[in-house]
Design an enzyme around this catalytic site. Structure first.
Site, PDB file in Angstrom:
ATOM      1  N   ASN A  77       0.881  -0.996   0.044  1.00 42.17           N
ATOM      2  CA  ASN A  77      -0.087  -0.040   0.007  1.00 42.17           C
ATOM      3  C   ASN A  77       0.951   1.309  -0.046  1.00 42.17           C
ATOM      4  O   ASN A  77       1.567   1.621   1.103  1.00 42.17           O
ATOM      5  CB  ASN A  77      -0.934  -0.042   1.273  1.00 42.17           C
ATOM      6  CG  ASN A  77      -1.699   1.321   1.493  1.00 42.17           C
ATOM      7  OD1 ASN A  77      -1.626   2.037   0.508  1.00 42.17           O
ATOM      8  ND2 ASN A  77      -2.193   1.662   2.497  1.00 42.17           N
ATOM      9  N   TRP A  78       1.071   1.857  -1.410  1.00 36.71           N
ATOM     10  CA  TRP A  78       1.977   3.087  -1.274  1.00 36.71           C
ATOM     11  C   TRP A  78       1.428   4.490  -0.619  1.00 36.71           C
ATOM     12  O   TRP A  78       1.838   5.531  -0.815  1.00 36.71           O
ATOM     13  CB  TRP A  78       2.336   3.235  -2.699  1.00 36.71           C
ATOM     14  CG  TRP A  78       3.198   2.201  -3.181  1.00 36.71           C
ATOM     15  CD1 TRP A  78       3.968   1.108  -2.507  1.00 36.71           C
ATOM     16  CD2 TRP A  78       3.664   1.932  -4.766  1.00 36.71           C
ATOM     17  NE1 TRP A  78       4.631   0.333  -3.361  1.00 36.71           N
ATOM     18  CE2 TRP A  78       4.470   0.894  -4.569  1.00 36.71           C
ATOM     19  CE3 TRP A  78       3.435   2.617  -5.964  1.00 36.71           C
ATOM     20  CZ2 TRP A  78       4.965   0.270  -5.881  1.00 36.71           C
ATOM     21  CZ3 TRP A  78       3.792   2.082  -7.126  1.00 36.71           C
ATOM     22  CH2 TRP A  78       4.429   0.928  -6.975  1.00 36.71           C
ATOM     23  N   LYS A  79       0.055   4.324   0.057  1.00 36.36           N
ATOM     24  CA  LYS A  79      -0.399   5.418   0.664  1.00 36.36           C
ATOM     25  C   LYS A  79      -0.311   6.519  -0.305  1.00 36.36           C
ATOM     26  O   LYS A  79      -0.465   6.207  -1.656  1.00 36.36           O
ATOM     27  CB  LYS A  79       0.081   5.509   1.819  1.00 36.36           C
ATOM     28  CG  LYS A  79       0.356   4.283   2.883  1.00 36.36           C
ATOM     29  CD  LYS A  79       0.661   4.822   4.254  1.00 36.36           C
ATOM     30  CE  LYS A  79       0.983   3.512   5.124  1.00 36.36           C
ATOM     31  NZ  LYS A  79       0.434   3.614   6.375  1.00 36.36           N
ATOM     32  N   SER A  99       3.479  -1.787  10.532  1.00 34.36           N
ATOM     33  CA  SER A  99       4.842  -1.508  10.941  1.00 34.36           C
ATOM     34  C   SER A  99       5.668  -2.680  10.375  1.00 34.36           C
ATOM     35  O   SER A  99       6.676  -3.319  11.119  1.00 34.36           O
ATOM     36  CB  SER A  99       5.126  -1.044  12.233  1.00 34.36           C
ATOM     37  OG  SER A  99       4.732  -0.001  12.539  1.00 34.36           O
ATOM     38  N   HIS A 152      -9.681   1.010   5.276  1.00 34.06           N
ATOM     39  CA  HIS A 152      -7.940   1.158   5.979  1.00 34.06           C
ATOM     40  C   HIS A 152      -8.282   2.107   7.154  1.00 34.06           C
ATOM     41  O   HIS A 152      -9.058   3.020   7.365  1.00 34.06           O
ATOM     42  CB  HIS A 152      -7.039   1.714   5.082  1.00 34.06           C
ATOM     43  CG  HIS A 152      -5.614   1.932   5.296  1.00 34.06           C
ATOM     44  ND1 HIS A 152      -5.374   2.675   6.192  1.00 34.06           N
ATOM     45  CD2 HIS A 152      -4.820   1.098   5.093  1.00 34.06           C
ATOM     46  CE1 HIS A 152      -4.009   2.408   6.469  1.00 34.06           C
ATOM     47  NE2 HIS A 152      -3.722   1.570   5.815  1.00 34.06           N
ATOM     48  N   GLU A 194      -5.062  -5.205  10.812  1.00 30.18           N
ATOM     49  CA  GLU A 194      -4.335  -4.075  10.851  1.00 30.18           C
ATOM     50  C   GLU A 194      -4.441  -3.386  12.046  1.00 30.18           C
ATOM     51  O   GLU A 194      -5.399  -2.238  12.348  1.00 30.18           O
ATOM     52  CB  GLU A 194      -4.176  -3.072   9.637  1.00 30.18           C
ATOM     53  CG  GLU A 194      -3.940  -4.113   8.418  1.00 30.18           C
ATOM     54  CD  GLU A 194      -3.280  -2.850   7.531  1.00 30.18           C
ATOM     55  OE1 GLU A 194      -2.446  -2.899   7.165  1.00 30.18           O
ATOM     56  OE2 GLU A 194      -4.064  -1.915   7.087  1.00 30.18           O
ATOM     57  N   GLY A 226       2.834  -0.942   4.273  1.00 26.48           N
ATOM     58  CA  GLY A 226       2.563   0.507   4.011  1.00 26.48           C
ATOM     59  C   GLY A 226       3.945   1.139   3.654  1.00 26.48           C
ATOM     60  O   GLY A 226       4.317   0.942   2.592  1.00 26.48           O
ATOM     61  N   GLY A 227       4.333   1.819   4.671  1.00 29.00           N
ATOM     62  CA  GLY A 227       5.481   2.766   4.485  1.00 29.00           C
ATOM     63  C   GLY A 227       6.785   1.996   3.695  1.00 29.00           C
ATOM     64  O   GLY A 227       7.228   2.552   2.961  1.00 29.00           O
ATOM     65  N   GLY A 241       2.126   2.469  11.097  1.00 30.27           N
ATOM     66  CA  GLY A 241       3.008   3.815  10.733  1.00 30.27           C
ATOM     67  C   GLY A 241       3.569   3.947  11.964  1.00 30.27           C
ATOM     68  O   GLY A 241       4.054   5.156  12.049  1.00 30.27           O
ATOM     69  N   GLU A 267      -6.447   4.690   8.271  1.00 28.32           N
ATOM     70  CA  GLU A 267      -6.302   5.982   7.888  1.00 28.32           C
ATOM     71  C   GLU A 267      -7.656   6.435   7.349  1.00 28.32           C
ATOM     72  O   GLU A 267      -7.826   7.749   7.718  1.00 28.32           O
ATOM     73  CB  GLU A 267      -5.255   6.202   7.026  1.00 28.32           C
ATOM     74  CG  GLU A 267      -3.749   5.780   7.898  1.00 28.32           C
ATOM     75  CD  GLU A 267      -2.522   5.279   6.883  1.00 28.32           C
ATOM     76  OE1 GLU A 267      -2.747   5.420   5.709  1.00 28.32           O
ATOM     77  OE2 GLU A 267      -1.774   4.888   7.584  1.00 28.32           O
TER      78      GLU A 267
HETATM   79  C1  PEP Z   1      -0.823   0.353   5.895  1.00 27.07           C
HETATM   80  O1  PEP Z   1      -0.488   1.066   5.199  1.00 27.07           O
HETATM   81  O2  PEP Z   1      -1.654  -0.677   5.852  1.00 27.07           O
HETATM   82  C2  PEP Z   1       0.342  -0.159   6.590  1.00 27.07           C
HETATM   83  C3  PEP Z   1       0.250  -1.400   7.558  1.00 27.07           C
HETATM   84  O3  PEP Z   1       1.299   0.889   7.040  1.00 27.07           O
HETATM   85  P1  PEP Z   1       2.709   0.554   7.801  1.00 27.07           P
HETATM   86  O4  PEP Z   1       3.275  -0.650   7.168  1.00 27.07           O
HETATM   87  O5  PEP Z   1       3.397   1.686   7.248  1.00 27.07           O
HETATM   88  O6  PEP Z   1       2.481   0.624   9.183  1.00 27.07           O
END
Ligand code: PEP
Length: 239
Positions: A8-10, A200, A93, A162, A221-222, A168, A95
């Site tokens: 997930n490139w957000k 994370s 998600h 999640e 994500g990140g 994040g 966020e």
């Molecule tokens: C996500 O965006 O779904 C996620 C798990 O982010 P991160 O890996 O940055 O915690």
């Protein structure tokens, strides 16, 4: 079943950067022991779709509206995503939940995505205070039940567990806690729905999660948008 690495490139990466990273994914996936999907931002979807066209990497989107057409300024229709070759759509998600998305809107989105022949990736997870109160399974169950009630019988879907406090933050959920939650989710969704862990995850900490029985893959994500980390993931996945 092969495990799934879902990126997930957000709201990271310019369209040019997304294009270049998609090509790195396409190359890495050739020798990877996992299935791979990437969800870029909307503006990069068409370009990334072209970059991945001849590859083994599936295209995902980060959200979709619950209607296919109409006066809904700023929204993106599932039908528009399907036309670009999108296979997976993230719904719910954390966020987005933090910005007001409810179980009801997540359920409507999941149903609309499935109706257009794509697979919803349904994100569920508890807040820190809910875990501290021992309510994590109750919270996740309610989130799942809302979506399952809206999905047509037999529709494909993926669940992403999640924990909202793990996303994040650099503080992933302990593997033992992930194992317990995934077993609880499995008892609700059955054997066929893949269950991903996200929160994370990075190239240094991902292995214990993939070794767990009910973890069918990772939603990252990140780290999935950072070229060095992507290289490290694919080195580890090389079969
Ligand atoms: C996500 O965006 O779904 C996620 C798990 O982010 P991160 O890996 O940055 O915690």
């Amino acid at each position: 079943m092969r495990k799934l690495f879902f990126a997930n490139w957000k709201m990271y990466l310019s369209d040019e950067e997304a294009d270049a990273l998609a090509r790195a994914y396409a190359e890495g996936a050739l020798s990877a022991s996992v299935d791979v999907a990437v969800a870029p931002g909307f503006t990069a979807l068409e370009r990334v779709s072209r970059a991945l066209a001849a590859s083994k990497v599936a295209l995902g989107a980060q959200d979709a509206f619950w209607k296919d057409e109409g006066a809904f300024t700023g929204e993106v229709a599932p039908k528009q995503l399907a036309a670009l070759g999108v296979k997976y759509v993230i719904v719910g998600h954390s966020e987005r939940r933090a910005m007001g998305e409810t179980d009801e809107t997540v359920a409507r989105k999941a149903a609309a995505v499935a109706a257009d022949g794509m697979t919803p990736v349904v994100c569920v997870g508890e807040l820190k205070e809910e875990r501290e109160a021992g309510r994590q399974e109750e919270v996740v169950r309610a989130q799942l039940v809302a979506v399952l009630a809206a999905l047509p019988k037999g529709a494909d879907f993926v669940v992403a567990y999640e924990p909202r406090w793990a996303i994040g933050t650099g503080t992933p959920c302990e593997p033992a806690d992930v194992a317990a939650m995934h077993a609880a989710i499995r008892s609700i969704v059955g054997a066929d729905a893949p269950i991903l862990y996200g929160g994370s995850v990075d190239p240094k900490n991902f292995k214990p999660y993939l070794a767990l029985q009910d973890v069918d893959g990772l939603l990252v994500g990140g780290a999935s948008a950072r070229p060095d980390d992507v290289r490290a993931f694919f080195e580890a996945f090389a079969s």
